[in-house]
Design a protein around this motif. Structure first.
Motif, PDB file in Angstrom:
ATOM      1  N   ARG A   1     -18.064   4.019  44.693  1.00  0.00           N
ATOM      2  CA  ARG A   1     -17.658   2.163  44.850  1.00  0.00           C
ATOM      3  C   ARG A   1     -16.499   1.658  44.311  1.00  0.00           C
TER       4      ARG A   1
ATOM      5  N   CYS B   1     -13.853  -1.760  43.959  1.00  0.00           N
ATOM      6  CA  CYS B   1     -13.345  -3.158  43.741  1.00  0.00           C
ATOM      7  C   CYS B   1     -12.237  -2.857  42.940  1.00  0.00           C
TER       8      CYS B   1
ATOM      9  N   PRO C   1     -16.935  -7.046  47.060  1.00  0.00           N
ATOM     10  CA  PRO C   1     -17.995  -6.599  47.858  1.00  0.00           C
ATOM     11  C   PRO C   1     -18.768  -6.708  47.663  1.00  0.00           C
TER      12      PRO C   1
ATOM     13  N   ARG D   1     -22.622  -9.233  45.861  1.00  0.00           N
ATOM     14  CA  ARG D   1     -23.134  -8.763  44.273  1.00  0.00           C
ATOM     15  C   ARG D   1     -25.018  -8.004  45.171  1.00  0.00           C
ATOM     16  N   ASP D   2     -25.584  -7.613  44.206  1.00  0.00           N
ATOM     17  CA  ASP D   2     -26.770  -7.726  44.146  1.00  0.00           C
ATOM     18  C   ASP D   2     -27.282  -7.990  44.502  1.00  0.00           C
TER      19      ASP D   2
ATOM     20  N   GLN E   1     -25.311  -9.023  40.456  1.00  0.00           N
ATOM     21  CA  GLN E   1     -23.737  -7.838  39.606  1.00  0.00           C
ATOM     22  C   GLN E   1     -22.955  -7.916  41.573  1.00  0.00           C
ATOM     23  N   PHE E   2     -21.775  -6.622  41.057  1.00  0.00           N
ATOM     24  CA  PHE E   2     -21.058  -6.795  42.060  1.00  0.00           C
ATOM     25  C   PHE E   2     -21.354  -4.868  42.116  1.00  0.00           C
ATOM     26  N   ALA E   3     -22.108  -4.665  43.883  1.00  0.00           N
ATOM     27  CA  ALA E   3     -22.338  -3.826  44.200  1.00  0.00           C
ATOM     28  C   ALA E   3     -20.473  -3.301  43.922  1.00  0.00           C
ATOM     29  N   VAL E   4     -20.957  -2.181  42.490  1.00  0.00           N
ATOM     30  CA  VAL E   4     -19.294  -1.504  42.149  1.00  0.00           C
ATOM     31  C   VAL E   4     -19.574  -0.194  41.783  1.00  0.00           C
ATOM     32  N   ASP E   5     -18.837   0.644  41.441  1.00  0.00           N
ATOM     33  CA  ASP E   5     -19.323   2.115  40.398  1.00  0.00           C
ATOM     34  C   ASP E   5     -18.241   1.788  39.855  1.00  0.00           C
TER      35      ASP E   5
ATOM     36  N   SER F   1     -20.410  -9.980  35.161  1.00  0.00           N
ATOM     37  CA  SER F   1     -21.100  -9.343  37.109  1.00  0.00           C
ATOM     38  C   SER F   1     -21.178  -8.088  36.972  1.00  0.00           C
TER      39      SER F   1
ATOM     40  N   PRO G   1     -21.628  -4.246  36.400  1.00  0.00           N
ATOM     41  CA  PRO G   1     -23.327  -3.716  36.492  1.00  0.00           C
ATOM     42  C   PRO G   1     -22.960  -2.419  34.985  1.00  0.00           C
TER      43      PRO G   1
END
Length: 719
Positions: free
Chosen positions: A387, A389, A414, A416-417, A421-425, A446, A448
């Motif tokens: 994932r 961004c 994307p 946040r969860d 936190q941002f939903a990113v890798d 933000s 993770p």
């Protein structure tokens, strides 16, 4: 590089505006009340400050303490509430951490300790006076396709102060002989209790951006009489904070204590040391001990410098350092991205992919052409199922890119969860030099645990409009891998800016008139030739529409500043009566929703709601009470407004009275905004090569590099 007296082909761009130009009258409230030490900030057209006294729109009062003139509304108020909430959140998170800050700590009101420390520093070398002068380890096997970036939505405008609050402030201003037109700005700056605050402490009027200390002194004397002396504790407390705020507008997050004392003395404070002690004791400022030189031997005293700062920037800097260290320490291990690296378009892109595969934090540097390398990383990571961004300072930073402001606001990106936190890798941030410490801290907090963060940018461009030098400090700390691009910027324009980066202004071979110098004798000729270039010469020679030509100039004021140029360009390109607060449908404008953000847009219409703008497919409504402060015509902009953007053709206007405003980073930024063609309307003679060779970027005083180094050293000792 060719010279074209007939101006058959010219264009230029506005990378970033300088701090102050003699003709542009700088971008700040310089005037008779200017700080002898240079403490008054020079704004750069990003909305942090506007107009000089020389331009006739700044504060009119001078050293006689007369009442201040009505200012333009400050767009700094636009995000005041949001910034306060963010600072409080950062401070709360910081307070929850038990480990002390390695590079310094708050002295909690121990004024005696501060005084002793300051005197120890003063007994040694004196500080420079230049402050005021100026992700998972392996790809997910079954990751869903990345969702498209959320469509940008404009952030809501802040609520205006209530009528009762404004009326109360207006009454207090009238009692003190100050213009009642300051009421709305003062109420917005001070909040619901503004009238009471001003009556109790008239120097709080300095919260209004255009008001200077001498003007606040005059207001205080009118309200308090003889009681309003230069050593009044209320005055000195406000002055300490005001000086630090002015320093923040120049990019500093902290100041050395002796320098701050010197500035207080220049404003007539009879005992600067006592004033600073009082500010520390009541908690309005924080104090830090930063070690100097290598660690002292056992039994020897470690030399330190004493730094003083406001809570917001100080807490953000510490939170940012912790967040960057967290990303490095929670990274689980390298992933096998060798196949993706082998397929990368060039060795620098391959090196960046390998670095991101093996580390949680990576810094990447390069010019405009090097932006392709982080884009290649994004493509590779998405193909591996991560994932991803991609965020940039300005709109249009790349395919599927979102803006940093939109990402933080939740209007782009994307999302946040449940933990915020941002939903990113993997988060890749372009234009990293434009990150100030507060935005950077919010961004990093933000991301993770286990995710990757890549900061990419050109260290030669103008720095952030806000406080801090995040990217420069990360590079200076050398606590993460740094990938230096070997991809040169192409063509004559690329060759020209590459030389400027290292301090050389070289003539370049431009057979297709990619670079054109247009000499002018005065500001009037500069405006005339600029309009000719934008409306006729560049479109005819290069097939570029006038709307694709960006004009860049050092400041807003003066005979060839953005105001004069935009008036002339509007008359030629979109004449009209300006019945919507000076604007007409079709006008090219810059919307400044917050300090440091300048978004190009076009006027669509206006009604009772406000001025309707269009940016791409996004519609924006600016309430009429904010139009004057937040919307400018945009055919001509400053370099800070232009940074992060590029145009097919750029016309850089250098009138003779702008010579003192030029610096290497300004020239590099401005010239580098051009893709195909650059025209330089040149009236500064030898000031241009001298600025490139001899005037580097002004230094900023920050703590981030020291914090990062201290954390790394502590981690190595623990390991």
């Amino acid at each position: 590089m060719s010279t074209d007296p007939q101006a058959d082909t010219a264009a230029a761009e506005d990378p970033a505006a300088p701090e102050a130009g003699p003709s542009a009258a700088a971008e700040g409230p310089h005037g008779p009340d200017a700080d002898p030490a240079g403490a008054d900030p020079a704004a750069d057209g990003d909305g942090t400050a506007e107009d000089s006294a020389a331009d006739g729109t700044g504060a009119a009062a001078g050293q006689d303490g007369s009442a201040p003139a009505a200012p333009e509304l400050s767009e700094a108020q636009a995000e005041l509430a949001a910034q306060r909430v963010e600072r409080e959140r950062i401070a709360r998170r910081r307070a929850e951490r038990e480990a002390p800050v390695e590079a310094g700590g708050k002295l909690s009101g121990k004024a005696a300790d501060l005084l002793a420390a300051v005197r120890a520093v003063e007994s040694g070398a004196q500080p420079s006076a230049g402050y005021f002068d100026d992700a998972p380890a392996a790809p997910r096997k079954a990751a869903p396709a990345p969702p498209p970036p959320r469509r940008a939505a404009p952030a809501p405008e802040p609520a205006a102060p209530s009528a009762d609050t404004v009326d109360g402030v207006r009454a207090v201003l009238a009692r003190g002989g100050a213009p009642e037109t300051l009421a709305a700005a003062a109420a917005a700056a001070l909040g619901d209790g503004a009238a009471g605050e001003l009556a109790e402490n008239p120097w709080r009027l300095l919260a209004v951006a255009s008001v200077r200390p001498a003007q606040a002194d005059g207001f205080a004397r009118a309200l308090l009489g003889a009681e309003a002396g230069p050593g009044d504790e209320r005055r000195t407390a406000v002055l300490v904070g005001w000086l630090l705020e002015q320093a923040g507008l120049k990019g500093h997050t902290v100041l050395e204590a002796p320098l701050l004392e010197k500035a207080l003395a220049q404003y007539g404070v009879p005992d600067p040391s006592e004033a600073l002690e009082g500010a520390v004791a009541d908690g309005s400022v924080l104090v830090f001990h930063e070690p100097l030189g290598p660690p002292a031997e056992e039994g020897e005293e470690q030399p330190v410098r004493i730094l003083v700062g406001l809570e917001g920037a100080a807490m953000a800097e510490e939170s940012l350092a912790d967040g960057l260290a967290r990303l490095s320490s929670t990274f689980e291990g390298p992933a096998d991205w060798e196949e993706a690296a082998a397929a990368a378009p060039g060795p620098s892109a391959a090196e960046l992919i390998r670095a991101a595969a093996g580390h949680g934090l990576v810094a990447h540097t390069g010019g405009e052409a090097a932006r392709a390398e982080p884009l290649a990383l994004v493509t590779a990571a998405r193909a591996l199922g991560l994932r991803v961004c991609l965020a940039a300072h300005a709109p249009g930073g790349g395919p599927d890119a979102v803006t940093v402001a939109g990402l933080l606001a939740g209007t782009e990106g994307p999302g946040r969860d449940a933990d915020g936190q941002f939903a990113v890798d993997l988060l890749v941030v372009l234009d990293a030099p434009q990150l100030d410490v507060e935005d950077a801290a919010a961004l990093v907090e933000s991301v993770p645990d286990g995710a990757r963060l890549v900061l990419s940018g050109d260290p030669g461009v103008l720095g952030s409009a806000g406080a801090g030098q995040v990217f420069a400090d990360v590079l200076a700390a050398r606590t993460c891998p740094q990938v230096v691009s070997r991809t040169p910027d192409p063509g004559p324009v690329g060759e020209l800016v590459s030389g400027i980066r290292i301090g050389e202004l070289n003539q370049v071979d431009a057979p297709g008139k990619e670079v054109v110098i247009v000499p002018v004798q005065d500001a009037g000729e500069a405006v005339h030739r600029t309009v000719q270039l934008v409306a006729e010469s560049v479109p005819r020679a290069f097939g570029v529409r006038a709307d694709e030509v960006q004009v860049i100039t050092p400041g807003h004021g003066g005979a060839a500043g953005t105001r004069a140029l935009n008036a002339a360009l509007k008359e030629r390109l979109n004449p009209g009566p300006g019945r919507f607060g000076g604007f007409d449908p079709g006008d090219r404008v810059v919307h400044v929703p917050a300090p440091g953000r300048a978004e190009p847009a076009r006027v669509v219409s206006a009604d009772a709601e406000g001025l309707h703008l269009e940016r791409g497919d996004v519609r924006i409504v600016v309430p009429k009470e904010f139009v004057e402060a937040r919307v400018r015509h945009g055919w001509a902009v400053t370099a800070h407004q232009a940074v992060g953007g590029r145009w097919p053709a750029v016309v850089v206007v250098l009138p003779g009275d702008a010579a003192q405003a030029l610096s290497r980073d300004w020239v590099y930024t401005a010239f580098g905004r051009a893709e195909r063609h650059l025209s330089v309307v040149h009236g500064v003679d030898q000031a241009l090569p001298r600025a490139v060779a001899e005037v580097p970027a002004k230094p900023r005083t920050t703590r981030l590099a020291g914090l990062l180094k201290s954390q790394t050293a502590a981690g190595e000792q623990d390991g």
